[in-house]
Design an enzyme around this catalytic site. Sequence first.
Site: not given
Length: 156
Positions: A14, A54, A62, A90, A96, A107, A117, A120, A133
């Site tokens: 990100k 998203y 948010f 993951r 998260t 993270r 964070n 993604h 995606e």
Amino acid sequence: MSDGESERTFVMVKPDGVNRGLVGTVISRFEDRGLKLVGAKFIQMEDDLAQEHYGEHEGKPFFDGLVEFITSGPVMAMVWEGQDATRQVRRMMGATDPAESAPGTIRGDLGLDLGRNVIHGSDHEDPGANEREINLFFDETELVDWNRADEDWLYE
Ligand code: DAT
Ligand code: MG
């Protein structure tokens, strides 16, 4: 390979990760684990792409801030391949909220705040997420079929 299917998963560093100079660190973690990079592009996301990416969070408090953040600077979009890749990515990303991510995760080692964070990754509990995606960010021709030289040493 002894068990499990090789699969492709979508990953993105990100804008906070890019601005903090963490692209190389994140790539190294996946490379070192044995995952194979099969696609990468460094892009500035437009509003439309961010809203679609998203979409599952539309309507949440948010959402607007998330879209604003993900379009606030460049991102490094990637596709990684390997056995159980989606779930393993993951696990390596961590929870998260970086404040709750285990040390040793991306993270948990590189972030402190839920809204910043670093990374993604496609949701491994949403069976359609990977394909959706990957197709949103990449054309089939932009993904490369190749063998890592160490593949025989990574899998039984
Ligand atoms: P993940 O990125 O771990 O898949 P998610 O899909 O639930 O998490 O949320 C997408 C992103 O939105 C997440 O990386 C950070 C942000 N986010 C999630 N929940 C939030 C919240 N309660 N407040 C602020 N930002 C949030
Ligand atoms: Mg998610």
